[in-house]
Design an enzyme around this catalytic site. Structure first.
Site, PDB file in Angstrom:
ATOM      1  N   ASN A 279     -31.822 -23.585 -32.364  1.00 64.71           N
ATOM      2  CA  ASN A 279     -30.787 -23.201 -33.324  1.00 64.71           C
ATOM      3  C   ASN A 279     -31.066 -21.915 -34.102  1.00 64.71           C
ATOM      4  OD1 ASN A 279     -29.592 -25.502 -32.489  1.00 64.71           O
ATOM      5  ND2 ASN A 279     -30.013 -26.692 -34.335  1.00 64.71           N
ATOM      6  N   ASN A 301     -26.471 -23.452 -31.611  1.00 62.30           N
ATOM      7  CA  ASN A 301     -25.487 -24.501 -31.824  1.00 62.30           C
ATOM      8  C   ASN A 301     -24.122 -23.839 -32.030  1.00 62.30           C
ATOM      9  OD1 ASN A 301     -23.912 -26.562 -32.841  1.00 62.30           O
ATOM     10  ND2 ASN A 301     -25.680 -27.560 -33.778  1.00 62.30           N
ATOM     11  N   PRO A 302     -23.136 -24.142 -31.207  1.00 66.24           N
ATOM     12  CA  PRO A 302     -21.848 -23.458 -31.326  1.00 66.24           C
ATOM     13  C   PRO A 302     -21.232 -23.549 -32.721  1.00 66.24           C
ATOM     14  CG  PRO A 302     -21.934 -24.636 -29.273  1.00 66.24           C
ATOM     15  CD  PRO A 302     -23.162 -25.030 -30.041  1.00 66.24           C
ATOM     16  N   SER A 303     -21.598 -24.577 -33.483  1.00 65.68           N
ATOM     17  CA  SER A 303     -21.017 -24.663 -34.825  1.00 65.68           C
ATOM     18  C   SER A 303     -21.463 -23.480 -35.686  1.00 65.68           C
ATOM     19  CB  SER A 303     -21.405 -25.983 -35.482  1.00 65.68           C
ATOM     20  OG  SER A 303     -22.778 -26.012 -35.737  1.00 65.68           O
ATOM     21  N   THR A 388     -31.578 -31.450 -30.504  1.00 66.57           N
ATOM     22  CA  THR A 388     -31.910 -30.387 -29.558  1.00 66.57           C
ATOM     23  C   THR A 388     -33.413 -30.365 -29.287  1.00 66.57           C
ATOM     24  OG1 THR A 388     -30.126 -29.122 -30.554  1.00 66.57           O
ATOM     25  CG2 THR A 388     -31.627 -27.930 -29.113  1.00 66.57           C
ATOM     26  N   GLY A 389     -34.183 -30.627 -30.347  1.00 62.89           N
ATOM     27  CA  GLY A 389     -35.626 -30.618 -30.189  1.00 62.89           C
ATOM     28  C   GLY A 389     -36.102 -31.636 -29.170  1.00 62.89           C
ATOM     29  N   HIS A 435     -28.365 -37.663 -36.275  1.00 58.81           N
ATOM     30  CA  HIS A 435     -29.552 -37.810 -35.422  1.00 58.81           C
ATOM     31  C   HIS A 435     -30.365 -39.011 -35.895  1.00 58.81           C
ATOM     32  CE1 HIS A 435     -28.673 -34.112 -33.565  1.00 58.81           C
ATOM     33  NE2 HIS A 435     -29.051 -33.335 -34.555  1.00 58.81           N
TER      34      HIS A 435
END
Ligand SMILES: *[C@@H]1O[C@H](CO)[C@@H](O)[C@H](O)[C@H]1NC(C)=O
Ligand SMILES: *[C@@H]1O[C@H](CO)[C@@H](O)[C@H](O)[C@H]1NC(C)=O
Ligand SMILES: *[C@@H]1O[C@H](CO)[C@@H](O)[C@H](O)[C@H]1NC(C)=O
Ligand SMILES: *[C@@H]1O[C@H](CO)[C@@H](O)[C@H](O)[C@H]1NC(C)=O
Ligand SMILES: *[C@@H]1O[C@H](CO)[C@@H](O)[C@H](O)[C@H]1NC(C)=O
Ligand SMILES: *[C@@H]1O[C@H](CO)[C@@H](O)[C@H](O)[C@H]1NC(C)=O
Length: 463
Positions: A279, A301-303, A388-389, A435
């Site tokens: 990210n 991250n697309p956000s 993601t991690g 998460h």
């Protein structure tokens, strides 16, 4: 007719009864805990409970970590019988604890978070600068009986809810006394499981090979959504996966947890053969000592693109500048996670092409993400979305011989009991319930104890 509240009296009675039941239940639970865990249960959880920062605030001075029980008792609250350690006491690691000021108990940091560098660090920074805990690489051999025991104590915790977090935390802290080594047989076995479920060397990214022209690609979460692979997007895909199985000797997967702050792990991270970051984390000079600069893959991250870069519908240079910081790093996006992500992720490729950047753009294969999530779900990681991690660490286990995790920690304190910020660059908390960080970290601690990967939660002394 006047309305009289008929519940007024009953409520009072109800409350009293409830209070009574509550007190009884509390007494019973306390009694059971005493019986089950002995007196140390209470003592320990007081000393290392998540809310006990005040008590730790007065921990000053230098402790020598040796086998000597008299010395050890000063720094280690555990009740393990003294003198059973196998390490020679002259090679004692030194651990230093300096006092810290106000703890902030309401923060819960984690690894690879959702939020990009807001560069909002001021608060709390100076406060934490001088308080890092120094844990030299443990003096005990990996194979010593003591270390086998310590690892076993972590492995015998089968699910996170089995013990109090403070108890697990204590065991992890004790394990820091031990050197880490890879257990080749365990690692190989785990990697072959991953190759069966997930197969990163073939499916991590969408490629021309695994996603031919005309494919109706299914999204990861919008399961009714389908993306038709047309000529234009097909040509954006690499011919085949750029990495193969166990291509890299030593990999670092860098999470963004506040545990990295003042860790001085930058050089160790830079020394890895391949470095994953999550990210678009800041790696400016201010942070390099702790996090390094080398980056081979960075996820976006697309956000972030939506929020900070207007979906790339306006000026693109600011976004390009941010990516340039990572030099040659490939940019990795979850374009096919949901339908909202797709256009914005594809635009990243146009931007880099327009600026004639040599940085590659890759997209996670949605089937890979589905399979990785399913795999971790089977090991108890229940969340809307795995982090993601965790995805990167899972891929790294297949692509690298040895995997080192930095900046992964889901708890408000570091193993020495000092409060840490949420990220190494800010203290912005994530969306709650998105998460399952504690559960992810718990799995990492297990993998560490089995010798499959190494989790770094202390300072680095390497290189
Ligand atoms: C810390 O130590 C000081 C004196 O050394 C004492 O006055 C204070 O109460 C202690 N604080 C805690 C939380 O124990
Ligand atoms: C730590 O060990 C050194 C020598 O090994 C000794 O000089 C020192 O006094 C010890 N410190 C404490 C707090 O025990
Ligand atoms: C630990 O022991 C095993 C054999 O039992 C050996 O293969 C391995 O190299 C040893 N590891 C270390 C770090 O000494
Ligand atoms: C390595 O893992 C195997 C199980 O796969 C275990 O039997 C062995 O004891 C482990 N070695 C060490 C040094 O922990
Ligand atoms: C994902 O799992 C399914 C079912 O277990 C399997 O058929 C498929 O090959 C896997 N996909 C990848 C990319 O490994
Ligand atoms: C980027 O790539 C070039 C050529 O491949 C290499 O010389 C340079 O060191 C790389 N930079 C980084 C930061 O890895």
């Amino acid at each position: 007719m006047r309305y009289a509240d008929p519940s007024a009296n009953r409520d009072l009675l109800g409350n009293r009864t409830l209070l009574f039941i509550f007190i009884c239940a509390f007494a019973l639970v306390t009694l059971l805990q005493q019986i089950l865990y002995g007196r140390n249960y209470i003592k320990r959880s007081l000393q290392f409970g998540w809310q006990s920062g005040d008590q730790l605030a007065n921990w000053t001075g230098l402790f020598n970590v040796t086998d000597d029980p008299a010395v050890q008792s000063g720094s280690d609250s555990s009740s393990r019988s003294p003198g059973e350690g196998a390490g020679p006491s002259d090679r004692s690691g030194k651990l230093q604890i300096r006092p810290h000021r106000k703890p902030r108990p309401d923060r819960a940091p984690n690894g690879c978070g959702q939020v990009l560098s807001k560069e909002k660090t001021g608060e709390g920074q100076a406060e934490l600068e001088s308080v890092y805990f120094e844990f030299y690489e443990g003096p005990f051999e990996y194979n010593s009986t003591r270390c086998l025991e310590l690892r076993h104590e972590i492995l015998e915790v089968k699910v996170l809810s089995m013990v109090k977090q403070s108890e697990l935390f204590d065991r992890w802290k004790s394990l820091q006394m031990c050197r880490w080594a890879m257990n080749i047989s365990e690692a190989n076995q785990f990697k072959s499981t991953l190759s069966r479920c997930c197969n990163a060397p073939s499916f991590l990214f969408t490629t021309q090979k695994n996603t031919p022209l005309g494919t109706k690609l299914k999204y990861e979460v919008d399961t009714s959504g389908i993306y038709h692979i047309n000529q234009e997007i097909f040509r954006m895909f690499p011919k085949d996966m750029p990495y193969y199985r166990s291509q890299f000797k030593k990999c670092a997967v860098v999470g963004n947890g506040g545990i990295l702050k003042n860790s001085r792990c930058g050089r160790e991270i830079n020394s890895a053969d391949f470095v994953f970051r999550c990210n678009l984390p800041p790696i400016s000079e201010k942070y390099t000592m702790d996090v390094g600069v080398k980056t081979d893959v960075v996820t976006v991250n697309p956000s972030i693109i939506t929020e900070r870069f207007h979906k790339l519908e306006k000026w693109r240079r600011p976004f390009y500048r941010v990516l340039q910081v990572y030099e040659n790093a490939s940019v990795l996006l979850p374009a096919f996670y949901n339908t909202r992500n797709t256009d914005v992720s594809i635009r990243v490729k146009y931007v880099l092409d327009d600026f004639e950047s040599t940085q590659a753009v890759y997209y996670f294969h949605p089937q890979y993400l589905v399979n990785v999530s399913r795999y971790w779900l089977s090991l108890g990681v229940r969340a809307k979305r795995i982090s993601t991690g965790l995805i990167l660490a899972t891929a790294a286990l297949e692509l690298c011989e040895e995997v080192h995790l930095f900046g992964f920690w889901a708890f408000p304190m570091n193993p020495s009991g000092l409060y840490i910020t949420h990220h190494y660059y800010d203290n912005v908390k994530p969306r709650p319930g998105f998460h399952a960080m504690p559960s992810e970290i718990f799995n990492f601690l297990h993998l560490h104890s089995r010798g499959i990967l190494r989790v770094h939660t202390g300072t680095c002394t390497c290189c």
